[in-house]
Scaffold this motif. Structure first.
Motif, PDB file in Angstrom:
ATOM      1  N   SER A  41       0.802  -1.224   0.000  1.00  0.00           N
ATOM      2  CA  SER A  41       0.000   0.000   0.000  1.00  0.00           C
ATOM      3  C   SER A  41       0.836   1.276   0.000  1.00  0.00           C
ATOM      4  CB  SER A  41      -0.950   0.006   1.195  1.00  0.00           C
ATOM      5  OG  SER A  41      -0.201  -0.036   2.389  1.00  0.00           O
ATOM      6  N   CYS A  42       2.160   1.151   0.211  1.00  0.00           N
ATOM      7  CA  CYS A  42       2.977   2.371   0.215  1.00  0.00           C
ATOM      8  C   CYS A  42       4.349   2.206  -0.436  1.00  0.00           C
ATOM      9  CB  CYS A  42       3.127   2.905   1.628  1.00  0.00           C
ATOM     10  SG  CYS A  42       3.818   1.726   2.772  1.00  0.00           S
ATOM     11  N   ASN A  43       4.771   0.994  -0.778  1.00  0.00           N
ATOM     12  CA  ASN A  43       6.084   0.751  -1.365  1.00  0.00           C
ATOM     13  C   ASN A  43       6.044  -0.454  -2.293  1.00  0.00           C
ATOM     14  OD1 ASN A  43       7.807   2.651   0.175  1.00  0.00           O
ATOM     15  ND2 ASN A  43       7.150   1.425   1.913  1.00  0.00           N
ATOM     16  N   VAL A  44       7.170  -0.675  -2.951  1.00  0.00           N
ATOM     17  CA  VAL A  44       7.383  -1.898  -3.723  1.00  0.00           C
ATOM     18  C   VAL A  44       8.649  -2.533  -3.169  1.00  0.00           C
ATOM     19  CG1 VAL A  44       7.896  -2.847  -6.000  1.00  0.00           C
ATOM     20  CG2 VAL A  44       6.263  -0.970  -5.783  1.00  0.00           C
ATOM     21  N   PHE A  45       8.585  -3.834  -2.899  1.00  0.00           N
ATOM     22  CA  PHE A  45       9.734  -4.558  -2.352  1.00  0.00           C
ATOM     23  C   PHE A  45      10.253  -5.556  -3.373  1.00  0.00           C
ATOM     24  CE2 PHE A  45       7.437  -3.152   1.372  1.00  0.00           C
ATOM     25  CZ  PHE A  45       8.452  -2.686   2.178  1.00  0.00           C
ATOM     26  N   LEU A  46      11.576  -5.573  -3.535  1.00  0.00           N
ATOM     27  CA  LEU A  46      12.255  -6.523  -4.421  1.00  0.00           C
ATOM     28  C   LEU A  46      13.312  -7.259  -3.621  1.00  0.00           C
ATOM     29  CD1 LEU A  46      12.940  -4.074  -7.326  1.00  0.00           C
ATOM     30  CD2 LEU A  46      11.848  -6.236  -7.684  1.00  0.00           C
ATOM     31  N   SER A  47      13.430  -8.568  -3.840  1.00  0.00           N
ATOM     32  CA  SER A  47      14.511  -9.294  -3.177  1.00  0.00           C
ATOM     33  C   SER A  47      15.665  -9.529  -4.138  1.00  0.00           C
ATOM     34  CB  SER A  47      14.010 -10.617  -2.611  1.00  0.00           C
ATOM     35  OG  SER A  47      13.513 -11.450  -3.633  1.00  0.00           O
ATOM     36  N   GLU A  48      15.366  -9.717  -5.425  1.00  0.00           N
ATOM     37  CA  GLU A  48      16.414  -9.930  -6.402  1.00  0.00           C
ATOM     38  C   GLU A  48      17.116  -8.618  -6.735  1.00  0.00           C
ATOM     39  OE1 GLU A  48      13.218 -10.664  -7.425  1.00  0.00           O
ATOM     40  OE2 GLU A  48      13.092 -12.833  -7.453  1.00  0.00           O
ATOM     41  N   GLN A  49      18.399  -8.687  -6.916  1.00  0.00           N
ATOM     42  CA  GLN A  49      19.216  -7.555  -7.362  1.00  0.00           C
ATOM     43  C   GLN A  49      19.162  -6.356  -6.415  1.00  0.00           C
ATOM     44  OE1 GLN A  49      21.339  -7.965  -9.845  1.00  0.00           O
ATOM     45  NE2 GLN A  49      20.566 -10.039  -9.910  1.00  0.00           N
ATOM     46  N   ALA A  50      18.934  -6.609  -5.129  1.00  0.00           N
ATOM     47  CA  ALA A  50      18.834  -5.514  -4.162  1.00  0.00           C
ATOM     48  C   ALA A  50      20.118  -4.694  -4.101  1.00  0.00           C
ATOM     49  CB  ALA A  50      18.484  -6.072  -2.782  1.00  0.00           C
ATOM     50  N   GLU A  51      21.254  -5.360  -4.050  1.00  0.00           N
ATOM     51  CA  GLU A  51      22.513  -4.631  -3.932  1.00  0.00           C
ATOM     52  C   GLU A  51      22.833  -3.841  -5.198  1.00  0.00           C
ATOM     53  OE1 GLU A  51      25.679  -7.047  -2.429  1.00  0.00           O
ATOM     54  OE2 GLU A  51      24.424  -7.750  -0.779  1.00  0.00           O
ATOM     55  N   LEU A  52      22.511  -4.405  -6.361  1.00  0.00           N
ATOM     56  CA  LEU A  52      22.758  -3.692  -7.615  1.00  0.00           C
ATOM     57  C   LEU A  52      21.901  -2.429  -7.693  1.00  0.00           C
ATOM     58  CD1 LEU A  52      24.142  -3.609 -10.388  1.00  0.00           C
ATOM     59  CD2 LEU A  52      22.223  -4.952 -11.261  1.00  0.00           C
ATOM     60  N   LEU A  53      20.622  -2.540  -7.352  1.00  0.00           N
ATOM     61  CA  LEU A  53      19.752  -1.364  -7.378  1.00  0.00           C
ATOM     62  C   LEU A  53      20.206  -0.325  -6.355  1.00  0.00           C
ATOM     63  CD1 LEU A  53      16.334  -3.138  -7.822  1.00  0.00           C
ATOM     64  CD2 LEU A  53      17.434  -1.617  -9.464  1.00  0.00           C
ATOM     65  N   ASP A  54      20.658  -0.790  -5.205  1.00  0.00           N
ATOM     66  CA  ASP A  54      21.179   0.130  -4.198  1.00  0.00           C
ATOM     67  C   ASP A  54      22.427   0.854  -4.719  1.00  0.00           C
ATOM     68  OD1 ASP A  54      21.246   1.240  -1.481  1.00  0.00           O
ATOM     69  OD2 ASP A  54      23.047   0.012  -1.242  1.00  0.00           O
ATOM     70  N   ARG A  55      23.280   0.137  -5.421  1.00  0.00           N
ATOM     71  CA  ARG A  55      24.493   0.728  -5.971  1.00  0.00           C
ATOM     72  C   ARG A  55      24.170   1.839  -6.973  1.00  0.00           C
ATOM     73  NH1 ARG A  55      27.281  -3.472  -8.884  1.00  0.00           N
ATOM     74  NH2 ARG A  55      27.142  -4.540  -6.908  1.00  0.00           N
ATOM     75  N   TYR A  56      23.068   1.675  -7.714  1.00  0.00           N
ATOM     76  CA  TYR A  56      22.663   2.693  -8.693  1.00  0.00           C
ATOM     77  C   TYR A  56      21.682   3.707  -8.089  1.00  0.00           C
ATOM     78  CZ  TYR A  56      25.035   0.332 -12.484  1.00  0.00           C
ATOM     79  OH  TYR A  56      25.991  -0.214 -13.297  1.00  0.00           O
ATOM     80  N   CYS A  57      21.636   3.750  -6.757  1.00  0.00           N
ATOM     81  CA  CYS A  57      20.834   4.742  -6.020  1.00  0.00           C
ATOM     82  C   CYS A  57      19.336   4.617  -6.265  1.00  0.00           C
ATOM     83  CB  CYS A  57      21.313   6.163  -6.298  1.00  0.00           C
ATOM     84  SG  CYS A  57      23.026   6.408  -5.838  1.00  0.00           S
ATOM     85  N   PHE A  58      18.859   3.387  -6.358  1.00  0.00           N
ATOM     86  CA  PHE A  58      17.420   3.141  -6.400  1.00  0.00           C
ATOM     87  C   PHE A  58      17.017   2.543  -5.061  1.00  0.00           C
ATOM     88  CE2 PHE A  58      18.151   3.041 -11.005  1.00  0.00           C
ATOM     89  CZ  PHE A  58      17.080   3.790 -11.446  1.00  0.00           C
ATOM     90  N   GLY A  59      16.008   3.103  -4.439  1.00  0.00           N
ATOM     91  CA  GLY A  59      15.443   2.525  -3.235  1.00  0.00           C
ATOM     92  C   GLY A  59      16.322   2.606  -2.017  1.00  0.00           C
ATOM     93  N   ARG A  60      15.911   1.816  -1.032  1.00  0.00           N
ATOM     94  CA  ARG A  60      16.603   1.769   0.251  1.00  0.00           C
ATOM     95  C   ARG A  60      16.800   0.307   0.597  1.00  0.00           C
ATOM     96  NH1 ARG A  60      15.121   1.740   5.837  1.00  0.00           N
ATOM     97  NH2 ARG A  60      12.963   1.364   5.280  1.00  0.00           N
ATOM     98  N   LEU A  61      18.023  -0.072   0.908  1.00  0.00           N
ATOM     99  CA  LEU A  61      18.353  -1.447   1.253  1.00  0.00           C
ATOM    100  C   LEU A  61      17.800  -1.774   2.631  1.00  0.00           C
ATOM    101  CD1 LEU A  61      19.871  -3.715  -0.173  1.00  0.00           C
ATOM    102  CD2 LEU A  61      21.937  -2.999   1.027  1.00  0.00           C
ATOM    103  N   VAL A  62      17.067  -2.896   2.716  1.00  0.00           N
ATOM    104  CA  VAL A  62      16.458  -3.332   3.965  1.00  0.00           C
ATOM    105  C   VAL A  62      16.941  -4.748   4.246  1.00  0.00           C
ATOM    106  CG1 VAL A  62      14.268  -3.828   5.134  1.00  0.00           C
ATOM    107  CG2 VAL A  62      14.410  -1.941   3.497  1.00  0.00           C
TER     108      VAL A  62
END
Length: 118
Positions: free
Chosen positions: A30-51
């Motif tokens: 209801s307020c975010n989208v969560f991804l488990s795959e490629q989390a570190e890669l997306l974090d490296r390219y400044c997408f989202g917040r690593l949890v």
């Protein structure tokens, strides 16, 4: 390096991983989208917040609606699911996100503009 080059490099990197993980699948809440795959890669390219999950090695990336829609619509490198049903149509996803977040359209316009400028 220009912002367009960075975005293209990110897309190429994510797409090049596709045969192994067949697109990253995000789960719409209801307020975010969560991804488990490629989390570190997306974090490296400044997408989202690593949890970090309860499991020691489990990492998730928490994306805003604007980030998730950008990755799906502009970069075409993720898919998003709602209640186990894949939302492959951008219009369906737009409607779902707009129903959860009233100012989604305005925020996405600003986000995509700024992201393209890096």
């Amino acid at each position: 390096m220009s912002s367009q080059t960075i975005i293209l490099l990110c897309r190429e990197r994510l797409i090049s991983m596709a045969p192994r993980w067949k697109w990253a699948l995000g789960f719409l809440s209801s307020c975010n989208v969560f991804l488990s795959e490629q989390a570190e890669l997306l974090d490296r390219y400044c997408f989202g917040r690593l949890v970090f999950g309860a499991e020691k090695d489990k990492r998730w990336i928490q994306l805003s609606y604007e980030e998730a829609f950008f990755l799906l619509y502009k970069l075409k490198c993720i898919k998003i699911s709602l209640h186990g049903r894949s939302l492959v149509n951008e219009v369906d996803l737009w409607r779902s996100m707009s129903s959860f977040k009233q100012d989604f359209a305005i925020l996405y316009k600003a986000y995509s503009h700024l992201r393209s400028k890096n």
